[in-house]
Structures are given as structure tokens and as C-alpha cells.
Design a protein around this motif. Structure first.
Motif, mmCIF file in Angstrom:
data_model
loop_
_atom_site.group_PDB
_atom_site.id
_atom_site.type_symbol
_atom_site.label_atom_id
_atom_site.label_comp_id
_atom_site.label_asym_id
_atom_site.label_seq_id
_atom_site.Cartn_x
_atom_site.Cartn_y
_atom_site.Cartn_z
ATOM 1 N N SER A 72 0.819 -1.211 0.000
ATOM 2 C CA SER A 72 0.000 0.000 0.000
ATOM 3 C C SER A 72 0.856 1.266 0.000
ATOM 4 O O SER A 72 0.425 2.313 -0.479
ATOM 5 C CB SER A 72 -0.935 0.011 1.214
ATOM 6 N N GLN A 73 2.091 1.166 0.511
ATOM 7 C CA GLN A 73 2.980 2.322 0.550
ATOM 8 C C GLN A 73 3.448 2.740 -0.842
ATOM 9 O O GLN A 73 3.938 3.853 -1.040
ATOM 10 C CB GLN A 73 4.201 2.010 1.422
ATOM 11 N N ALA A 74 3.312 1.833 -1.817
ATOM 12 C CA ALA A 74 3.835 2.087 -3.162
ATOM 13 C C ALA A 74 2.779 2.566 -4.142
ATOM 14 O O ALA A 74 3.066 2.766 -5.320
ATOM 15 C CB ALA A 74 4.493 0.817 -3.705
ATOM 16 N N GLU A 75 1.557 2.778 -3.686
ATOM 17 C CA GLU A 75 0.461 3.056 -4.613
ATOM 18 C C GLU A 75 0.540 4.433 -5.257
ATOM 19 O O GLU A 75 -0.130 4.689 -6.250
ATOM 20 C CB GLU A 75 -0.877 2.828 -3.923
ATOM 21 N N ALA A 76 1.364 5.317 -4.710
ATOM 22 C CA ALA A 76 1.523 6.638 -5.334
ATOM 23 C C ALA A 76 2.655 6.650 -6.355
ATOM 24 O O ALA A 76 2.882 7.671 -7.022
ATOM 25 C CB ALA A 76 1.788 7.689 -4.261
ATOM 26 N N CYS A 77 3.354 5.536 -6.496
ATOM 27 C CA CYS A 77 4.509 5.480 -7.409
ATOM 28 C C CYS A 77 4.061 5.250 -8.845
ATOM 29 O O CYS A 77 3.070 4.555 -9.098
ATOM 30 C CB CYS A 77 5.465 4.370 -6.976
ATOM 31 N N GLY A 78 4.817 5.809 -9.775
ATOM 32 C CA GLY A 78 4.493 5.650 -11.187
ATOM 33 C C GLY A 78 5.175 4.475 -11.844
ATOM 34 O O GLY A 78 4.852 4.112 -12.976
ATOM 35 N N THR A 79 6.126 3.854 -11.124
ATOM 36 C CA THR A 79 6.858 2.702 -11.653
ATOM 37 C C THR A 79 6.995 1.655 -10.555
ATOM 38 O O THR A 79 7.365 1.978 -9.425
ATOM 39 C CB THR A 79 8.258 3.100 -12.148
ATOM 40 N N ILE A 80 6.687 0.408 -10.900
ATOM 41 C CA ILE A 80 6.810 -0.722 -9.976
ATOM 42 C C ILE A 80 7.815 -1.709 -10.556
ATOM 43 O O ILE A 80 7.717 -2.097 -11.716
ATOM 44 C CB ILE A 80 5.454 -1.446 -9.782
ATOM 45 N N ILE A 81 8.781 -2.119 -9.732
ATOM 46 C CA ILE A 81 9.798 -3.077 -10.186
ATOM 47 C C ILE A 81 9.813 -4.273 -9.247
ATOM 48 O O ILE A 81 10.038 -4.118 -8.037
ATOM 49 C CB ILE A 81 11.195 -2.427 -10.223
ATOM 50 N N ILE A 82 9.589 -5.473 -9.792
ATOM 51 C CA ILE A 82 9.666 -6.706 -9.008
ATOM 52 C C ILE A 82 11.114 -7.195 -9.025
ATOM 53 O O ILE A 82 11.698 -7.409 -10.090
ATOM 54 C CB ILE A 82 8.744 -7.794 -9.591
ATOM 55 N N CYS A 83 11.682 -7.386 -7.854
ATOM 56 C CA CYS A 83 13.065 -7.858 -7.734
ATOM 57 C C CYS A 83 13.043 -9.348 -7.424
ATOM 58 O O CYS A 83 12.766 -9.761 -6.298
ATOM 59 C CB CYS A 83 13.799 -7.102 -6.637
ATOM 60 N N GLY A 84 13.316 -10.168 -8.448
ATOM 61 C CA GLY A 84 13.268 -11.618 -8.288
ATOM 62 C C GLY A 84 14.631 -12.195 -7.965
ATOM 63 O O GLY A 84 15.636 -11.490 -7.905
ATOM 64 N N GLY A 85 14.642 -13.519 -7.783
ATOM 65 C CA GLY A 85 15.894 -14.197 -7.467
ATOM 66 C C GLY A 85 15.723 -15.698 -7.540
ATOM 67 O O GLY A 85 15.145 -16.217 -8.490
ATOM 68 N N LEU A 86 16.168 -16.404 -6.500
ATOM 69 C CA LEU A 86 16.119 -17.859 -6.513
ATOM 70 C C LEU A 86 14.711 -18.387 -6.239
ATOM 71 O O LEU A 86 13.962 -17.812 -5.448
ATOM 72 C CB LEU A 86 17.070 -18.424 -5.450
ATOM 73 N N ASP A 87 14.385 -19.510 -6.909
ATOM 74 C CA ASP A 87 13.133 -20.238 -6.682
ATOM 75 C C ASP A 87 11.894 -19.370 -6.826
ATOM 76 O O ASP A 87 10.866 -19.626 -6.193
ATOM 77 C CB ASP A 87 13.138 -20.886 -5.287
ATOM 78 N N VAL A 88 11.972 -18.337 -7.675
ATOM 79 C CA VAL A 88 10.826 -17.426 -7.799
ATOM 80 C C VAL A 88 9.630 -18.120 -8.437
ATOM 81 O O VAL A 88 8.481 -17.708 -8.230
ATOM 82 C CB VAL A 88 11.237 -16.166 -8.588
ATOM 83 N N HIS A 89 9.870 -19.207 -9.181
ATOM 84 C CA HIS A 89 8.752 -19.943 -9.785
ATOM 85 C C HIS A 89 7.865 -20.597 -8.724
ATOM 86 O O HIS A 89 6.724 -20.960 -8.996
ATOM 87 C CB HIS A 89 9.287 -21.010 -10.749
ATOM 88 N N LEU A 90 8.388 -20.727 -7.503
ATOM 89 C CA LEU A 90 7.597 -21.285 -6.405
ATOM 90 C C LEU A 90 6.811 -20.217 -5.654
ATOM 91 O O LEU A 90 6.017 -20.532 -4.766
ATOM 92 C CB LEU A 90 8.524 -22.020 -5.418
#
Length: 333
Positions: A72-90
Motif C-alpha cells: 500500500s505504501q507504493a500506490e503513489a509510485c508511477g513505476t513498480i519493479i519486481i526484484c526476483g531471485g532464486l526459486d521465484v517460480h515457487l
């Protein structure tokens, strides 16, 4: 659209940290923002770290980071970036997927670094867009999302979607964005601070070249290995490989023995088994489907070859997490 000249400054960018996210692309992106701000003398980018529950998130290297709060803290942002890594398919987080779809409906730019592309795909946000992902996860991603156009590019920016293969490619993507938005001179200054001698564009390869990877420069041997890598699901015969390289089968055998200390058949088998291991670890494909995707005609033959090479059966492998050396392989990108 992502990369266009912003309407107002600073740009508000939220980075969503997923458990076991890869630290190198994350820090590369954050440092790009910081240096662009410092060298320009103004706040061009303002970043916000969030997690799904507002709690600290531990990266794949064991370092835990505090965040500013939950999504909810990010709802005023114009860009969202998902930072993935290991085992993200799970990582099957329905609430995160729903939130991403909501932000997309608001017209927010949505992207990912490293394996965060999995989460965007799970949310249905990559359909009709080009995307990329770390080379190690490419085969598994293609098997799981065959309808999505995935490339082997260093990064992809397609309208308001952007994805990055990981490692230092996050720096290159941001340097290209900085150049588009604020000029090449600033981007070059940021690259200079990184001691990053060349700003790569999205067409640069993800992996280091075959000669550098293998320590071999024989052109015909390299051409055969490239053919092998391109034909793992339906392996070529030794005669076909030799003919493509304009060699006799005896010459082909000699080249592999001299430079790689193994036969062509053994080297080809190892390539297929390594691909199989990634599919076992990164997808929910059945053992027989993995076997077929890697050029084996039966599950029993595949299991025997796998056990002989890795010391454990494919089914046993499926229950094992990625080891530290796997993360080092990803970070080396």
C-alpha cells in the motif's frame, strides 16, 4: 511509457523485494538511481523499498533488508519493479498478482529484474509484450509460459513493460533509461563512476562468449558446440555435427579429445543433463516431460544418465534447493 522523459521530478519508483531476491541486479539499479541524482545535482529518481507484508526481506546471499512498508505504501509510485531471485517460480502470491494487475489498470509502468519476470507472467501482465529473463531460467520459463514472447536479450523495454535478465544487466538497462530521459552525457558519467567501460544495449548477449566460457578458440569446434546448444531437444547425430562443420567424424572426435578431454557424445550428454537439472529445479514439469525436452527417449534412460552424472535421481533432485554455486553462476552475469 517506461524510459520516456518524465512529466515531473523526482520519478517515484517502488522496488518490491521478493524473498531470496538477487542482490547484484537490485544494488545495480539502486546505485544507478543514486549516482544519477548525485551527478545531476538534483533528485531525478526517488526509490521506495516495499515487501508484500511490510516485513524485512532476506536476499539470496543472506542479507536482510528493511523496507518502508507493505504494498500500500507504493500506490503513489508511477513505476513498480519486481526484484526476483532464486526459486521465484515457487512464489505463488495471489495477493501480489492482484495488486500488480490493479496498478497496471491505473497506468503504472510495471517491470522486473532477474527472475521477477515469472511473477509478472503469473499475474498475466506479459501477454502481448516482449520480455526477457536470466539465461539460466530461460528454458523453464518457456516451458511454463509458451504463449509469452521471451527473448535472450540483455533487457527488454516494451511500452510500459520492462524486464531485465539480471546481474549487471540491470545497470545497463538503467543507463539506457537515464540516457533516454536525461541525456547520454549523464548516463556516461554514471557508467564512469561504476568503472563500466561500455554501456551495453539490449541486443548484447547475456552470456559471455563461447571462447571465453570454454577457454577454446578453435572455430570449427566452437561451431559444433553452438550447434549442440541450439539442438538439445532433438540432438543431432555425430555425423550431422561433423558434416555441418565440414569435418570427418574422426576429426571431430580428435578436436573434442584435444580441447575438452571428452568425446562429442559425452559433451553433448552433459549439456542436455545440465538443461534437465534446471528444468527440474525451476518448473513443475514431470520427469518424463523433462526427459523429452532434453532429447531422451525414455524416463528410465534419462534417470540412469542423470544419476550417473549428478549422483542422485531426477526425483531426488526435485526435492533439493539450489546450491550456493548456482547463485554464483547467476551473479556472474
Amino acid at each position: 511509457m517506461f524510459g520516456n522523459v518524465p512529466r515531473e521530478l523526482p520519478q517515484q519508483i517502488a522496488l518490491v523485494l521478493v524473498p531470496r531476491f538477487s542482490f547484484l541486479p537490485f544494488t545495480g539499479m539502486v546505485e544507478s538511481f543514486r549516482l544519477a541524482n548525485r551527478l545531476s545535482g538534483q533528485e531525478l529518481y526517488r526509490r521506495l523499498l516495499v515487501s508484500t507484508d511490510g516485513q524485512p526481506v532476506t536476499a539470496s546471499n543472506g542479507i536482510a533488508l528493511n523496507v518502508a512498508g507493505d504494498l500500500s505504501q507504493a500506490e503513489a509510485c508511477g513505476t513498480i519493479i519486481i526484484c526476483g531471485g532464486l526459486d521465484v517460480h515457487l512464489h505463488q502470491d495471489k495477493a501480489l498478482q492482484a495488486w500488480l494487475r490493479k496498478m497496471d489498470r491505473r497506468g503504472v509502468d510495471v517491470g522486473a529484474i532477474c527472475t521477477g519476470s515469472y511473477i509478472l507472467a503469473q499475474a498475466g501482465l506479459l501477454e502481448g509484450f516482449r520480455c526477457t529473463i536470466h539465461w539460466e531460467n530461460l528454458a523453464g520459463f518457456c516451458e511454463q509460459f509458451p504463449e509469452i514472447e521471451v527473448t535472450t536479450e540483455l533487457f527488454e523495454i516494451d511500452r510500459n513493460r520492462f524486464t531485465c535478465s539480471g546481474g549487471t544487466a540491470a545497470i545497463d538497462m538503467m543507463l539506457n533509461v537515464i540516457a533516454r530521459q536525461h541525456g547520454h552525457e549523464l548516463a556516461a558519467s554514471v557508467a564512469d563512476q561504476f568503472m563500466h567501460e561500455r554501456i551495453r544495449d539490449h541486443h548484447d548477449r547475456q552470456r559471455i562468449s563461447l571462447p571465453a566460457r570454454l577457454g577454446v578458440r578453435h572455430p570449427k569446434l566452437l561451431s559444433v558446440i553452438a550447434l549442440m546448444e541450439q539442438n538439445l531437444e532433438e540432438p543431432l547425430t555425430r555425423s550431422e555435427l561433423a558434416r555441418e562443420a565440414d569435418l570427418s567424424t574422426r576429426q571431430l572426435e580428435r578436436l573434442f579429445r584435444k580441447y575438452l578431454n571428452r568425446s562429442p557424445a559425452r559433451y553433448y550428454l552433459e549439456l542436455r543433463l545440465n538443461k534437465a537439472r534446471l528444468l527440474l529445479l525451476q518448473t513443475n514439469m514431470s520427469v518424463i516431460d523433462v526427459a523429452l525436452a532434453c532429447g531422451f527417449v525414455s524416463a528410465s534412460h534419462f534417470s540412469k544418465c542423470y544419476r550417473d552424472f549428478f549422483g542422485r535421481t531426477p526425483r531426488k533432485e526435485r526435492g533439493l534447493p539450489l546450491q550456493p554455486e548456482d547463485e554464483q553462476s547467476r551473479a556472474a552475469q
